[in-house]
Each structure stands twice: as C-alpha cells, then as structure tokens.
Design an enzyme around this catalytic site. Structure first.
Site, PDB file in Angstrom:
ATOM      1  N   SER A 263       5.795  -7.947  -5.491  1.00  0.00           N
ATOM      2  CA  SER A 263       6.835  -7.467  -4.576  1.00  0.00           C
ATOM      3  C   SER A 263       7.692  -6.402  -5.243  1.00  0.00           C
ATOM      4  O   SER A 263       8.421  -5.697  -4.574  1.00  0.00           O
ATOM      5  CB  SER A 263       7.698  -8.637  -4.105  1.00  0.00           C
ATOM      6  OG  SER A 263       8.326  -9.234  -5.210  1.00  0.00           O
ATOM      7  N   GLY A 312       7.185  -0.561  -0.198  1.00  0.00           N
ATOM      8  CA  GLY A 312       7.776  -1.557   0.687  1.00  0.00           C
ATOM      9  C   GLY A 312       8.289  -2.775  -0.061  1.00  0.00           C
ATOM     10  O   GLY A 312       7.512  -3.440  -0.752  1.00  0.00           O
ATOM     11  N   SER A 317       6.937  -9.069   7.713  1.00  0.00           N
ATOM     12  CA  SER A 317       7.426  -9.935   8.799  1.00  0.00           C
ATOM     13  C   SER A 317       7.779 -11.342   8.324  1.00  0.00           C
ATOM     14  O   SER A 317       8.656 -11.984   8.892  1.00  0.00           O
ATOM     15  CB  SER A 317       6.366 -10.007   9.902  1.00  0.00           C
ATOM     16  OG  SER A 317       5.147 -10.454   9.343  1.00  0.00           O
ATOM     17  N   CYS A 319       8.734 -11.998   5.185  1.00  0.00           N
ATOM     18  CA  CYS A 319       9.377 -11.802   3.887  1.00  0.00           C
ATOM     19  C   CYS A 319      10.894 -11.969   3.985  1.00  0.00           C
ATOM     20  O   CYS A 319      11.527 -11.367   4.852  1.00  0.00           O
ATOM     21  CB  CYS A 319       9.032 -10.400   3.409  1.00  0.00           C
ATOM     22  SG  CYS A 319       9.665 -10.067   1.787  1.00  0.00           S
ATOM     23  N   ASP A 358       3.312  -0.539   3.091  1.00  0.00           N
ATOM     24  CA  ASP A 358       2.984  -1.973   3.106  1.00  0.00           C
ATOM     25  C   ASP A 358       4.100  -2.796   3.754  1.00  0.00           C
ATOM     26  O   ASP A 358       5.206  -2.880   3.220  1.00  0.00           O
ATOM     27  CB  ASP A 358       2.771  -2.432   1.651  1.00  0.00           C
ATOM     28  CG  ASP A 358       2.476  -3.928   1.561  1.00  0.00           C
ATOM     29  OD1 ASP A 358       2.156  -4.540   2.601  1.00  0.00           O
ATOM     30  OD2 ASP A 358       2.559  -4.465   0.445  1.00  0.00           O
ATOM     31  N   TRP A 406       1.534 -17.318   6.830  1.00  0.00           N
ATOM     32  CA  TRP A 406       2.608 -17.621   5.863  1.00  0.00           C
ATOM     33  C   TRP A 406       2.631 -16.591   4.735  1.00  0.00           C
ATOM     34  O   TRP A 406       1.629 -15.984   4.389  1.00  0.00           O
ATOM     35  CB  TRP A 406       2.456 -19.038   5.287  1.00  0.00           C
ATOM     36  CG  TRP A 406       1.184 -19.292   4.538  1.00  0.00           C
ATOM     37  CD1 TRP A 406       0.972 -19.132   3.211  1.00  0.00           C
ATOM     38  CD2 TRP A 406      -0.053 -19.782   5.096  1.00  0.00           C
ATOM     39  NE1 TRP A 406      -0.319 -19.481   2.888  1.00  0.00           N
ATOM     40  CE2 TRP A 406      -0.961 -19.888   4.015  1.00  0.00           C
ATOM     41  CE3 TRP A 406      -0.470 -20.150   6.369  1.00  0.00           C
ATOM     42  CZ2 TRP A 406      -2.280 -20.321   4.197  1.00  0.00           C
ATOM     43  CZ3 TRP A 406      -1.775 -20.591   6.545  1.00  0.00           C
ATOM     44  CH2 TRP A 406      -2.653 -20.676   5.472  1.00  0.00           C
ATOM     45  N   ARG A 418       3.565 -13.769  -8.337  1.00  0.00           N
ATOM     46  CA  ARG A 418       3.808 -12.494  -7.696  1.00  0.00           C
ATOM     47  C   ARG A 418       5.293 -12.184  -7.602  1.00  0.00           C
ATOM     48  O   ARG A 418       5.689 -11.048  -7.509  1.00  0.00           O
ATOM     49  CB  ARG A 418       3.208 -12.566  -6.301  1.00  0.00           C
ATOM     50  CG  ARG A 418       3.350 -11.330  -5.500  1.00  0.00           C
ATOM     51  CD  ARG A 418       2.593 -11.543  -4.211  1.00  0.00           C
ATOM     52  NE  ARG A 418       2.542 -10.309  -3.475  1.00  0.00           N
ATOM     53  CZ  ARG A 418       3.514  -9.863  -2.703  1.00  0.00           C
ATOM     54  NH1 ARG A 418       4.619 -10.542  -2.580  1.00  0.00           N
ATOM     55  NH2 ARG A 418       3.388  -8.737  -2.062  1.00  0.00           N
ATOM     56  N   GLU A 431      10.599 -16.728  -1.189  1.00  0.00           N
ATOM     57  CA  GLU A 431      10.822 -15.363  -0.703  1.00  0.00           C
ATOM     58  C   GLU A 431      10.038 -15.108   0.567  1.00  0.00           C
ATOM     59  O   GLU A 431       9.943 -13.981   1.034  1.00  0.00           O
ATOM     60  CB  GLU A 431      10.414 -14.343  -1.769  1.00  0.00           C
ATOM     61  CG  GLU A 431      11.359 -14.301  -2.942  1.00  0.00           C
ATOM     62  CD  GLU A 431      11.036 -13.168  -3.902  1.00  0.00           C
ATOM     63  OE1 GLU A 431      10.903 -12.024  -3.457  1.00  0.00           O
ATOM     64  OE2 GLU A 431      10.898 -13.460  -5.097  1.00  0.00           O
ATOM     65  N   GLY A 487      13.103   1.369  26.297  1.00  0.00           N
ATOM     66  CA  GLY A 487      12.429   0.243  26.947  1.00  0.00           C
ATOM     67  C   GLY A 487      12.661   0.315  28.448  1.00  0.00           C
ATOM     68  O   GLY A 487      13.330   1.232  28.938  1.00  0.00           O
TER      69      GLY A 487
HETATM   70  P1  RVP Z   1       3.638  -7.628   7.554  1.00  0.00           P
HETATM   71  O1  RVP Z   1       2.487  -6.725   7.852  1.00  0.00           O
HETATM   72  O2  RVP Z   1       4.931  -7.115   8.103  1.00  0.00           O
HETATM   73  O3  RVP Z   1       3.370  -9.047   7.959  1.00  0.00           O
HETATM   74  O4  RVP Z   1       3.851  -7.601   5.968  1.00  0.00           O
HETATM   75  C1  RVP Z   1       2.838  -7.928   5.059  1.00  0.00           C
HETATM   76  C2  RVP Z   1       3.337  -7.659   3.656  1.00  0.00           C
HETATM   77  O5  RVP Z   1       4.451  -8.504   3.355  1.00  0.00           O
HETATM   78  C3  RVP Z   1       2.355  -7.942   2.546  1.00  0.00           C
HETATM   79  O6  RVP Z   1       1.376  -6.948   2.374  1.00  0.00           O
HETATM   80  C4  RVP Z   1       3.268  -8.085   1.343  1.00  0.00           C
HETATM   81  O7  RVP Z   1       3.631  -6.852   0.786  1.00  0.00           O
HETATM   82  C5  RVP Z   1       4.511  -8.715   1.938  1.00  0.00           C
HETATM   83  N1  RVP Z   1       4.584 -10.150   1.691  1.00  0.00           N
HETATM   84  C6  RVP Z   1       3.597 -11.073   1.604  1.00  0.00           C
HETATM   85  N2  RVP Z   1       4.148 -12.271   1.375  1.00  0.00           N
HETATM   86  C7  RVP Z   1       5.467 -12.067   1.347  1.00  0.00           C
HETATM   87  C8  RVP Z   1       6.494 -13.074   1.113  1.00  0.00           C
HETATM   88  O8  RVP Z   1       6.235 -14.262   1.088  1.00  0.00           O
HETATM   89  N3  RVP Z   1       7.716 -12.627   0.935  1.00  0.00           N
HETATM   90  N4  RVP Z   1       5.733 -10.768   1.559  1.00  0.00           N
END
Ligand code: RVP
Length: 503
Positions: A263, A312, A317, A319, A358, A406, A418, A431, A487
């Site tokens: 991350s 990113g 979504s 995170c 990303d 998840w 990670r 996280e 919208g």
């Molecule tokens: P999204 O496409 O918005 O679902 O985001 C996917 C990205 O979120 C992954 O490629 C990674 O960089 C990040 N990620 C994955 N796990 C987590 C977390 O648990 N915080 N974040």
C-alpha cells in the site's frame, strides 16, 4: 514546517471530459486499446503490452486462476495474489500457463457420495450445471461420471439421493484423450450431439472439459493476451520479505511479470526487492512497484528500475487506510501528478515507465477519465470481484445475488506483510473491510460492455488510441452542484409498483 501540497486533492467523480472534434473515422470499432505494460526506451517497443488497459487486483478475493484465464482471454492481465504460500501461488500461475484455451478446468466437481442437496448448493454457488464426478472431488481427479441438470428433478427426487445413483457413469461417457485438439474436440461435440466433452489422460484423470459454447467463444477472442508460445500471459504479486524464495518459484511456474504488492511503495524495501530481482535475473524479468501518490515517489521507483508504477493509496473500495493511518491522496490528483512526472522522466531520460491507476474506479466512465489523465492501464478489484470468475462464493443476500469481496488488509486476508514497512514486526490494526458486491455475471460480457463505453467516450474526444486520448483530452473540474445536475434531477422517477391512473 511541513510541506503543504497546493490545492485540494480530487477524485474521479469530480472531473468530466469536454468533448473534442470527432471525424467520421471516430467510431468504436476503429479504436485500439493496446497499451504498454513494461518500461521501454524512446524509439523502442515495450517487451510486454496489454491489448486492453485492465489488470485485476492482487487480492485473494479477485485474482485466482479462473480470473487469470478469463482476463487474458479478453486481452488484459491478472496478478495472482501473493497472500498465500509461494507454492500455492506458483501452482495458480502454472495452471493459467498450462491452460489450453477452450479446455475448462472444472470449478464444480463432485464425489460419488455427495447428495443431490449438495449438488444443488454447489450449482447455486457457482452457477454451473455440468459437474464432473471424480474419485476425490478435485478438478483433476479420476473421472467416474458426469452430472448435468438433465440427470435429476429437484421437485421429485429425494435430496438425500447420492450422486452415484443418478450420474452418467464413466463407461457411458464419450471423452477426448490428452492429445485432442480443440478443433477435433469441437467436431466430436457436434458429431455426438454433446454439450460438453471431458478430456482425460491415459489413466482416466480429468484434464479439462470442452464446452460447445466455449469453442465458438474462443474463435471470437481476437484480443487474447498470449506469450511467444501461445500460452496465456499472467502476472504474480510478490512482497518485500520473501522474494528470494518466492520469485524463483513464480518464474519457474511461468509468471510473465511480477508486481510488488504494497500500500506504500516509496521505501527502501522496494528498492532492495527490485535490485535483487534485476541483479539476479537481469532486466528481462519484469517487476512493477508501488503504490505511490506523487512525483517524488514515482521518480524514486523509476530510478530503482521498476517496470511500471502503481498509483493510489487509500482509494480502494474496501480500503480504510486513509481512516486508520491518515495517509493517501485523492486518486485523480495523485494520478495526474504522477503521470506528469512520468512524461518529464521520459523527456529527461528517454525511458517511458508505464503508470497504473490502482483502486477507486467505481463507474465505467472513471476508466475513461483515468486513461485521459494519463494512466497507461488500470488495476481493478471491486470491478472484477463481481464476476463469475472471481474466486469467492456467490451468495444470496436479501434476495439479491452478491459476491464476497474483502481487502488484503482485512482480518480475513491477514496479509499483514503488505501493510507494514517490510520489517519483522506485524501490525495489529485493519486497513481493509470484508464486504459484498452485487453479482454481475460473466467477465466477458461485463468487460465488453465497459470497454464499448470507454471506446465511445474516446471517440467523443476524437481519439482512436490511448496515447491520442492522453494528448487530446480536455478535462474540467466540476462543482458539487454540477454533480447533482449530472444525474437524473427534478423529475419523479417511475416506480413499477406505483399505481397510475391516466385520467
Ligand atoms: P478497488 O478497485 O476500488 O476495489 O480497489 C482495489 C485496490 O485496493 C487494490 O488493487 C489495492 O491497491 C487496494 N487494496 C486491496 N486491499 C486493500 C485493503 O485491505 N486496504 N486495499
């Protein structure tokens, strides 16, 4: 005194594209989405390009072997998740590389002792009704029979009835041998009026299944991402701790590209990892790095030799990094800043290092925006988690089909490596969250529809290629009031349950 970045950081939904002139050539069929994946020198070609600008996120709930195969079929690339043992990850990579296009590895395999109720549950979960029966219930076990929905009547049959009582047994099955070509398999399917042909080795172990419908589909996959030996291309996630043991296994298994999954990528740990890989294997082994959110982070990783750089922090979504640690930056601003740095780096050093946006893509139009802002390709988690090919269960939540999704930083993934700085101590806070996303059917149909929209938008901007879009795109920030204007507004939406009288 700390450094303050000028202005706010923004996200995709705060931008719109202003159309440019489109000539009569500007139609979606003329658009090419080919894009570089790995760094290249001015005047040269990248060693690897994608045929569509999509990669699937390095996540347990997104990128397993089925995703790898399905996405390469469409022209993109999956990065198999690294939050598992090196051996298991290498086995997934191998299974994508070994996959013969059109030969499907079953995800719904039965044992003879299972009950009809269990068959129905499995069918509900995977959505697949043709189920091979093997001695151990595994996709490559010894073939004992096949069950299709024509073999039972749920309304009449006893749910406790055992598979061996109603399957079509092996001796009645027509099968293909291990040397059969896809074309020959298709001939057998047509000549014998079958829907599926199991393919077995000399000892009757199941290798795969050829479906009538897939053969036709295979013939219409012009974008397939293939290596020099006509095998699907696949990437693999790695971390900054066990690379000395993990990378050799992944490369042996045939991984085409590696990517450090972290991350926060502006770190000495990433430099060490990239140096070790290039020092051990040379520049022909490709490794992406990240994630960063500004020009400084980009330059650091570009100088370290990263083959592509992911942008990113905290926009994913699932995170919650921004909430728990207070680090990150609005995805659009981060991307624009890093892409500017990439172009400057190219001018200065003559080396182009592709940028991957990303996380944080919610609507299809966000992809057009990301490309217009300079991304060479995207990495998507939520988007791909919704499809049949993601490795998670399809469940029914309050009458609606959902797929589980998840984060890698959630307790469920327990992928703490990670989310720390690469040292030995493990962090103890989350996280990421554990969630559902609405089920969206097959990847093929979903990706086709998304990319058709992206191509149409590109045409509105007068662009037939991604680099052309990046040059020609004109973007405007929108106020929160104009977002409302975008919208449906000031109308009463029709509700099919309303009672209406026309007099
Ligand atoms: P999204 O496409 O918005 O679902 O985001 C996917 C990205 O979120 C992954 O490629 C990674 O960089 C990040 N990620 C994955 N796990 C987590 C977390 O648990 N915080 N974040």
């Amino acid at each position: 005194m700390a450094t303050f970045f000028p202005g706010e950081s923004h996200t995709f939904s705060e931008y719109l594209l202003v159309p440019g002139y489109s000539s009569q050539e500007c139609v979606p069929d003329n658009v090419s989405l080919k894009t570089p994946l790995t760094r290249f020198r001015a005047g040269e070609q990248p060693a690897i390009s994608l045929n569509i600008p999509m990669t699937s996120a390095i996540m347990q709930s997104v990128s397993g072997e089925s995703m790898g195969i399905a996405l390469a079929t469409e022209g993109g690339m999956s990065f198999i998740y690294g939050s598992q043992s090196s051996e298991d990850e290498a086995a997934m990579v191998k299974s994508v590389k070994d996959h013969k296009a059109g030969f499907v590895i079953s995800d719904s395999t039965l044992t003879p002792g299972m009950t009809l109720a269990e068959v129905m549950q499995l069918k509900m979960r995977t959505g697949h009704s043709t189920m091979p029966v093997t001695d151990d219930g595994l996709a490559h076990g010894k073939l004992l029979g096949i069950v299709t929905s024509r073999d039972y009547r749920p309304s009449r049959d006893d749910p406790a009835k055992r598979v061996e009582e109603f399957m079509t047994p092996r001796e009645k099955l027509i099968v293909g041998d291990e040397h059969i070509t896809l074309k020959r398999a298709n001939d057998v399917i047509w000549d014998s009026k079958l829907n599926a042909l199991p393919v077995v080795d000399a000892s009757d172990y199941l290798l795969g299944i050829v479906f009538r419908k897939d053969y036709d589909a295979h013939k219409t996959n012009p974008n397939e991402l293939l290596d020099a030996n006509k095998r699907y291309m696949v990437g693999a996630g790695i971390n900054t701790r066990d690379y000395e043991t993990r990378v050799p296994l992944l490369l042996d298994a045939g991984a085409d590209v590696l990517c450090i999954d972290s991350s926060e990528g502006y770190s000495e740990w990433q430099k060490r990892t990239i140096s070790w890989i290039h020092g051990t294997y040379g520049e022909d082994v490709h490794v992406g790095a990240g994630n960063v959110v500004d020009a400084e982070g980009f330059r650091f990783l570009a100088d370290c030799g990263a083959d592509f750089i992911k942008v990113g922090i905290g926009g994913g979504s699932i995170c919650i990094t921004r909430e728990t640690k207070g680090i990150g930056r609005g995805q659009a601003t981060a991307l624009i800043d890093v892409c500017r740095a990439r172009d400057e780096y190219f001018k200065e050093k003559g080396v182009y290092v592709p940028v991957c946006s990303d996380g944080g893509i919610v609507y299809d139009y966000h992809m057009s925006l990301a490309l217009a802002m300079g991304a060479d390709f995207m990495m998507l988690g939520r988007y791909f988690a919704r499809f049949d090919e993601s490795p998670t269960a399809r469940v029914n939540v309050n009458g609606q089909y959902m797929k589980e999704y998840w984060g890698e930083g959630s307790v469920r993934a327990r992928n703490w490596q990670r989310y720390d700085l690469g040292g030995a101590a493990k962090l103890s806070f989350e996280e990421g969250v554990d969630s559902y996303v609405p089920y969206a059917g097959s990847l093929k149909a979903g990706v086709e529809s998304t990319l058709y929209k992206v191509k149409s938008t590109m045409c509105n901007c007068g662009a037939l290629t991604i680099p052309e879009l990046q040059q020609k795109a004109r973007l405007t920030l929108v106020s929160s009031t104009s977002i409302i204007e975008g919208g449906a507004h000031d109308v009463v939406l029709k509700d099919h349950n309303q009672s209406i009288s026309y007099r």
